[in-house]
Write a protein that holds these residues in place. Structure first.
Motif, PDB file in Angstrom:
ATOM      1  N   PHE A 135       0.844  -1.214  -0.009  1.00 41.27           N
ATOM      2  CA  PHE A 135      -0.004  -0.107   0.048  1.00 41.27           C
ATOM      3  C   PHE A 135       0.970   1.047   0.063  1.00 41.27           C
ATOM      4  N   ALA A 136       0.702   2.248  -0.706  1.00 42.18           N
ATOM      5  CA  ALA A 136       1.396   3.483  -0.974  1.00 42.18           C
ATOM      6  C   ALA A 136       0.514   4.710  -0.725  1.00 42.18           C
ATOM      7  N   LEU A 137       0.888   5.529   0.451  1.00 42.78           N
ATOM      8  CA  LEU A 137       0.504   6.916   0.378  1.00 42.78           C
ATOM      9  C   LEU A 137       1.488   7.836  -0.182  1.00 42.78           C
ATOM     10  N   HIS A 159      -1.280   3.540  -8.589  1.00 40.08           N
ATOM     11  CA  HIS A 159      -0.986   2.296  -7.826  1.00 40.08           C
ATOM     12  C   HIS A 159      -1.876   1.893  -7.085  1.00 40.08           C
ATOM     13  N   GLN A 160      -2.235   0.488  -7.097  1.00 37.02           N
ATOM     14  CA  GLN A 160      -3.195  -0.063  -6.159  1.00 37.02           C
ATOM     15  C   GLN A 160      -2.517  -1.356  -5.527  1.00 37.02           C
ATOM     16  N   PRO A 161      -2.989  -1.118  -4.217  1.00 32.74           N
ATOM     17  CA  PRO A 161      -3.745  -0.104  -3.155  1.00 32.74           C
ATOM     18  C   PRO A 161      -2.794   1.239  -3.016  1.00 32.74           C
ATOM     19  N   GLY A 162      -3.378   2.240  -3.150  1.00 29.97           N
ATOM     20  CA  GLY A 162      -2.677   3.568  -2.758  1.00 29.97           C
ATOM     21  C   GLY A 162      -3.699   4.576  -2.854  1.00 29.97           C
ATOM     22  N   ALA A 221      -6.397  10.988 -13.817  1.00 37.27           N
ATOM     23  CA  ALA A 221      -5.019  10.563 -13.936  1.00 37.27           C
ATOM     24  C   ALA A 221      -4.872   9.495 -12.709  1.00 37.27           C
ATOM     25  N   GLY A 222      -5.501   9.457 -11.619  1.00 39.28           N
ATOM     26  CA  GLY A 222      -4.920   8.470 -10.780  1.00 39.28           C
ATOM     27  C   GLY A 222      -6.377   7.410 -10.508  1.00 39.28           C
ATOM     28  N   LYS A 223      -7.021   7.654 -11.377  1.00 40.57           N
ATOM     29  CA  LYS A 223      -8.334   6.601 -11.381  1.00 40.57           C
ATOM     30  C   LYS A 223      -9.041   6.464 -10.013  1.00 40.57           C
TER      31      LYS A 223
END
Length: 397
Positions: A135-137, A159-162, A221-223
């Motif tokens: 997971f990315a924040l 990126h998922q999850p994020g 852009a980030g969906k």
């Protein structure tokens, strides 16, 4: 208020949101089954730090929160991995950043720190490698509007999850988007898209239309499923910047709104105290109301009352326009994305409308004693009633 934030009340609000949201997110994720969390800071600095240990910077706040969370989880027998990736372009700032953060690189305990000297847009390949499947924040806190063109950092945002937290430099962008200079106009293409001026919503004030277009471009852009914006004002009451949040997760949406409310409540009090101190310094007279312990109500609470009134009208309009009912889970998500409200506010809006007979009280059927709706309860207009002696249907209430 901490002395290092004097005159920087808006920065304190930004750091409060980052700290509290990162704290909530970390525990929910790592207790909820994730083994690894990666934190990415695209414009790390340090900038305007007033402490020797950089405790008033976003990168050190993140390290402190993440190390504390990891230690608490380890004490419970849960070994989790934390990765931090910090990016800084300016050589002097990077040298300070690298020296400060690498002290916390501790692979033996599963705490990894990575740094990149260069542009955020050029660090994408390295960031993607470090993030992997975790997971990315991602925290994007630029000093202007360049260096994070959406098409160049799309792989990070998608990126998922994020999720993404981004500082939209409202005041700065608002001033420069008003210029007719061709080069300046083109410099916004990376975050607003090509021919952005022709795509502004003509029904909105220009600054509102620009920010709305930015939010929509970020969403695409980030969906992202949800994009929220938190305005942060200076002491002059003029909006300085906005924290824009992108997520695909409903619980993330709800958590962010809770953190936002706490941040805005604290920010309102800090601004009031700072203004009061300025008045006292200018006049030499103390505020007798403050001396008596009487403080004005925090502005966010007053704002929330207004947002709830608007949300009532919005919900009734949506139900009438759509001509159908919806589960409360869909209602609260749409409502708190549209208005600066929390899930609890959405529940209260529905409860008030049901009490007035404007929507059906479906959560009190079959002997239920619930006072507000749950996610699966259906929110819809009350069925039309028949006036005695007439075959004309009218909406009850």
């Amino acid at each position: 208020m901490k002395p290092e934030y004097a005159g920087r009340e808006q920065t304190l609000a930004k750091h409060f949101i980052l700290e509290k949201y990162l704290q909530s997110l970390t525990f929910k994720l790592l207790l909820g089954g994730y083994s690894t969390l990666t934190y990415v800071d695209g414009f790390s600095g340090p900038w305007e730090s007033r402490t020797d240990d950089y405790s008033d910077t976003s990168f050190m706040i993140a390290i402190r929160v993440l190390k504390d969370a990891q230690a608490q989880l380890r004490a419970q027998g849960k070994n989790k991995t934390i990765r931090c990736f910090f990016v800084e372009e300016k050589a002097k700032a990077y040298a300070q950043l690298h020296a400060a953060v690498m002290q916390h690189h501790d692979p033996a305990r599963g705490f990894y720190v990575y740094t990149f000297h260069g542009k955020f847009e050029d660090a994408v390949d390295e960031i993607v490698k470090v993030v992997g499947t975790s997971f990315a924040l991602t925290f994007i806190d630029p000093t202007g509007w360049t260096g994070y063109e959406f098409d160049k950092i799309a792989r990070i945002m998608q990126h998922q999850p994020g999720e993404v937290l981004l500082n939209y430099m409202f005041d700065f962008i608002n001033r420069f988007t008003a210029w007719d200079d061709v080069k300046i106009t083109a410099s916004f293409d990376g975050i607003l898209g090509k021919d952005w001026r022709s795509r502004l919503d003509s029904t909105l004030a220009r600054h509102e239309a620009v920010q709305a277009l930015f939010a929509e471009e970020l969403r695409k852009a980030g969906k992202f499923g949800h994009v929220l914006s938190t305005p942060i004002a200076k002491l002059s009451d003029r909006q300085h910047f906005s924290i824009v949040y992108g997520t695909r997760n409903a619980e993330g949406l709800a958590t962010y709104r809770e953190v936002e409310f706490s941040a805005m409540k604290a920010h309102g009090m800090h601004r009031h105290e700072a203004k009061q101190a300025m008045r006292e310094a200018a006049t030499g007279q103390a505020d007798i109301f403050a001396m008596a312990g009487l403080q004005p109500p925090p502005p966010i609470e007053t704002q929330v009352k207004g947002y709830r009134r608007e949300a009532r009208v919005w919900l009734l309009d949506q139900l009438r326009t759509q001509g159908r009912a919806f589960p409360f889970s869909a209602v609260w998500q749409a409502m708190i994305e549209t208005f600066m409200l929390r899930r609890t506010d959405a529940r209260q809006v529905c409860a008030e409308l049901a009490k007035e007979g404007l929507i059906a009280n479906t959560w009190r059927v079959n002997g239920s004693r619930k006072s507000t709706p749950g996610d699966d309860d259906i929110i819809g207009l009350t069925p039309p009633s028949i006036t005695p002696g007439s075959d004309t249907a009218t909406v009850a209430g």
